[in-house]
Design a protein around this motif. Structure first.
Motif, PDB file in Angstrom:
ATOM      1  N   VAL A   1    -105.055 -47.317   4.789  1.00 15.87           N
ATOM      2  CA  VAL A   1    -105.812 -46.814   3.828  1.00 15.87           C
ATOM      3  C   VAL A   1    -106.487 -47.656   3.097  1.00 15.87           C
ATOM      4  N   GLU A   2    -108.113 -47.552   3.219  1.00 13.00           N
ATOM      5  CA  GLU A   2    -109.035 -48.113   2.256  1.00 13.00           C
ATOM      6  C   GLU A   2    -109.910 -47.238   1.540  1.00 13.00           C
ATOM      7  N   ASP A   3    -110.275 -47.846   0.341  1.00 11.00           N
ATOM      8  CA  ASP A   3    -111.249 -47.062  -0.626  1.00 11.00           C
ATOM      9  C   ASP A   3    -112.564 -46.985  -0.405  1.00 11.00           C
TER      10      ASP A   3
ATOM     11  N   PHE B   1    -114.862 -43.488   1.406  1.00 11.12           N
ATOM     12  CA  PHE B   1    -116.256 -43.688   1.627  1.00 11.12           C
ATOM     13  C   PHE B   1    -116.885 -44.727   2.491  1.00 11.12           C
ATOM     14  N   SER B   2    -117.824 -44.825   3.261  1.00  7.97           N
ATOM     15  CA  SER B   2    -118.297 -45.644   4.297  1.00  7.97           C
ATOM     16  C   SER B   2    -119.835 -45.476   4.242  1.00  7.97           C
ATOM     17  N   TYR B   3    -120.150 -46.751   3.999  1.00 12.25           N
ATOM     18  CA  TYR B   3    -121.850 -46.925   3.943  1.00 12.25           C
ATOM     19  C   TYR B   3    -122.310 -46.495   5.506  1.00 12.25           C
TER      20      TYR B   3
ATOM     21  N   PRO C   1    -113.694 -42.271   7.706  1.00  8.91           N
ATOM     22  CA  PRO C   1    -114.213 -41.893   6.338  1.00  8.91           C
ATOM     23  C   PRO C   1    -114.149 -40.392   6.025  1.00  8.91           C
ATOM     24  N   LEU C   2    -113.845 -40.251   4.665  1.00 12.84           N
ATOM     25  CA  LEU C   2    -113.783 -38.776   4.099  1.00 12.84           C
ATOM     26  C   LEU C   2    -115.215 -38.192   4.032  1.00 12.84           C
ATOM     27  N   THR C   3    -116.301 -39.139   3.694  1.00  8.57           N
ATOM     28  CA  THR C   3    -117.636 -38.896   3.572  1.00  8.57           C
ATOM     29  C   THR C   3    -118.243 -40.306   3.793  1.00  8.57           C
ATOM     30  N   THR C   4    -119.628 -40.048   4.098  1.00 10.75           N
ATOM     31  CA  THR C   4    -120.513 -41.231   4.365  1.00 10.75           C
ATOM     32  C   THR C   4    -121.600 -41.534   3.538  1.00 10.75           C
ATOM     33  N   LEU C   5    -122.640 -42.618   3.601  1.00 10.74           N
ATOM     34  CA  LEU C   5    -123.727 -42.435   2.911  1.00 10.74           C
ATOM     35  C   LEU C   5    -124.653 -41.595   3.160  1.00 10.74           C
TER      36      LEU C   5
END
Length: 218
Positions: A122-124, A153-155, A173-177
């Protein structure tokens, strides 16, 4: 509490976990300028929003059919989310230090981890993926089976996808850039022109920074 990637992006913008400032970029610790700053640690102070993240991770694991024996948090920002997720799933938890302790047992992985256990990291925030994959390697050295990383979040840099693929790890990721930029434009907190600036940065962060030296503040 079902949260889509678009709702998650809107939440991150609303609480200020992600801030967009293309025309007055941030100075990062690396010295580079950036039109975006992400600090998901802010979420720990928002009970409802951190619950959204926890349930989002739990739902993702269920929907993807990912088997988990132990939840592993990355130090330090991933630890609270790993703890909340482990509590939600009623599973053991461990965490991975950024570097091994210089005393005692000099452990890199804290907690009880047995060889053969299936661990999910698990990463932020995922940028290049280097720290996340470092945690994966540390867990694998302990004998754990690690094939999945969860992130708020991931870029979504192209190189990041390649790095995870080479390591035989799936990033979730739960959402991305790209989604966050779409939401920001819809909310009119970012103009189409500013969106283009952020997308240009995402294509070449170092080059973008060099072209704008002297513009950043703080």
């Amino acid at each position: 509490m079902v949260t889509t990637p678009f709702q998650m992006a809107a939440m991150l913008l609303r609480v200020g976990a992600v801030t967009l400032r293309p025309t007055s970029p941030f100075r990062l610790a690396s010295g580079l300028l950036s039109p975006i700053y992400c600090d998901n640690r802010i979420l720990i102070s928002h009970p409802r929003e951190r619950r959204q993240v926890t349930l989002g991770f739990a739902r993702l694991l269920q929907e993807q059919g990912i088997p988990v024996d132990v939840v592993a948090g990355t130090a330090t920002a991933g630890i609270p989310y790993a703890a909340w997720l482990a509590a939600e799933l009623r599973l053991p938890m461990v965490y991975v230090r950024s570097s091994a302790k210089g005393h005692g047992k000099e452990r890199l992985v804290e907690g009880v981890l047995s060889a053969g256990q299936r661990a999910v990291v698990v990463e932020d925030l995922v940028t290049t993926g280097g720290s996340s994959l470092g945690s994966v390697n540390a867990l694998r050295q302990e004998g754990a089976v690690v094939e999945h990383v969860l992130a708020i979040f991931s870029y979504a840099f192209p190189g990041t996808t390649a790095s995870f693929s080479q390591a035989a790890v799936a990033l979730h990721p739960l959402t991305t850039l790209p989604i966050l930029l779409e939401v920001a434009v819809q909310r009119r907190s970012l103009s189409p022109q500013e969106r283009g600036m952020v997308e240009e940065w995402a294509g070449d962060p170092a080059g973008w920074s060099r072209a704008r030296e002297g513009v950043g503040r703080g």
